[in-house]
Design a protein around this motif. Structure first.
Motif: not given
Length: 437
Positions: A354-359, A364-373, A420-424
């Motif tokens: 993404n634009w801020d360097g998040s991966v 299909g992932v829109f919400e930042k909370t689902w980013d991996f790193a 699911e517990y880790e919010g993946l």
């Protein structure tokens, strides 16, 4: 049998990816090392080194490799991939990495030594239109708005660029709103990659049009869902059809010296409000020197991974065309329905930055909370390399989960509960079906 061991050797021996493995195999199999060099020589020069060294079948082996990599990309870019394979720049690394990646995916590895060979990089998640099924303008809080700086882009490409076959400069925003886009394209082309973007083309200053062509852009996909303003603005809200057509003419003016570069594609998302205009739009595309691609619409993009297929399709039924040829979904869909995609390759061979360097694990992932790193430096000045992000705990858990699901492993239930517990986000795909390609 020779081909089996040869393929195994080529996959395991990534000269710049894993020096230890390379050296161990070179010591054990000098003859296979020669075969590897023969295939690389053919790719680099078009001449068969193998035949001169008494190794039959090198041309066949090289041809098999090319077919394998072409199968991973849409046919429209195959001629562009041929140019990559005909260019010496970083080709040795790309070939080794691709074969290693294929091996690691087939072995369901959770920690990868290979890099992805396809990358989506979002120059910005700001957009000038308000398309009904896009979350970019409707949800302004789930992912902060911004534009990627050229420094972030260069750092990313300096690490991953030598291994990439293709880069797509667009995901959640309008890429032309980032003034550094032409510089990004030039930098990506330095690493011998097929480089393209998707745009609504409502904004294109004259200077940017010239720079887009001169920078070496390979493909520009224009999202143009109508042959009249009435049908076009039904989905591309706040868009102006005549402005888009004028901007296509601008690009054509700068393509004068090379009418094939960049390749211009008219992408027409078929819905019930524009399906009667497919023929007219196809004729307009031909007159403008564009390839025409009518495509089925998707469900609401921000919810593709979050809701069961039945809920998503029911929510957007008003858009489904009457012609079943252009309908991705069944008209009568049941709550038990899953997507047609049976597995996920994104976790092994592709990624989104993404634009801020998040991966993010996929497009299909829109919400930042689902980013991996995230690869961008934190307040303390520390940042992950892309390789570290690529093998972050979330990535490793996701690969284990999807692998267990595909193998129907006894570990599947436990991994699903942990995910699911880790919010993946990948736990949703295992439950509802994977993102359709």
């Amino acid at each position: 049998m020779l081909l089996f061991y040869l393929t195994d050797f080529i996959i395991i021996k990534p000269a710049v990816v894993d020096k230890y493995v390379r050296n161990s195999y070179l010591k054990k199999c000098p003859a296979l090392s020669l075969c590897m060099k023969g295939m690389q020589s053919e790719l680099l020069t078009g001449k068969s080194l193998g035949s001169k060294k008494g190794i039959p079948g090198m041309t066949v082996l090289t041809s098999l490799f090319e077919k394998n990599i072409f199968a991973k990309f849409p046919p429209v870019i195959h001629p562009l991939l041929e140019k990559v394979l005909g260019n010496n720049a970083y080709l040795h690394r790309k070939v080794n990495n691709f074969l290693l990646n294929e091996f690691e995916m087939k072995m369901h590895r959770s920690i990868l030594r290979s890099y992805p060979y396809y990358m989506v990089i979002d120059p910005t998640n700001v957009c000038n239109l308000k398309c009904p099924l896009c979350p970019t303008w409707q949800d302004t809080k789930s992912r902060p708005k911004g534009r990627m700086g050229i420094g972030t882009f260069r750092k990313l490409l300096d690490e991953a660029g030598p291994y990439l076959f293709a880069v797509n400069l667009c995901n959640w925003g309008e890429p032309l709103l980032n003034p550094d886009l032409p510089s990004m394209i030039r930098y990506a082309k330095h690493y011998n990659t097929v480089t393209g973007l998707s745009t609504n083309l409502n904004y294109l200053p004259d200077e940017t049009a010239r720079e887009l062509v001169e920078s070496g852009t390979d493909i520009i996909i224009v999202s143009l869902d109508g042959a009249t303003q009435e049908s076009y603005e039904r989905y591309r809200r706040d868009g102006n059809l005549q402005e888009v057509l004028r901007n296509i003419e601008k690009l054509n003016a700068y393509r004068e010296n090379d009418q094939d570069s960049p390749l211009l594609i008219w992408q027409f998302l078929v819905n019930r409000y524009n399906e009667a205009e497919i023929g007219k739009a196809r004729d307009m595309a031909a007159q403008l020197g564009m390839q025409f691609f009518p495509s089925p619409m998707r469900t609401s993009m921000g919810k593709e991974l979050l809701l069961p297929l039945h809920e998503r399709v029911t929510e957007m039924k008003e858009w489904l065309p009457g012609n079943p040829e252009y309908n991705r979904y069944a008209y009568e869909i049941t709550p038990e329905s899953r997507t047609r995609q049976e597995t996920c390759r994104w976790l092994w061979n592709s990624t989104v930055v993404n634009w801020d360097g998040s991966v993010s694990p996929c497009c299909g992932v829109f919400e930042k909370t689902w980013d991996f790193a995230i690869c961008r430096p934190d307040p303390k000045g520390k940042s992950l390399t892309f390789r570290q992000a690529w093998n972050s705990p979330r990535y490793r858990l996701a690969r284990k989960l999807v692998s267990a699901h595909m193998k129907d492993s006894r570990h599947r239930t436990g991994l699903l509960m942990k995910s699911e517990y880790e919010g993946l986000i990948c736990a949703k795909c295992v439950q509802f079906g994977f993102l359709e390609e």
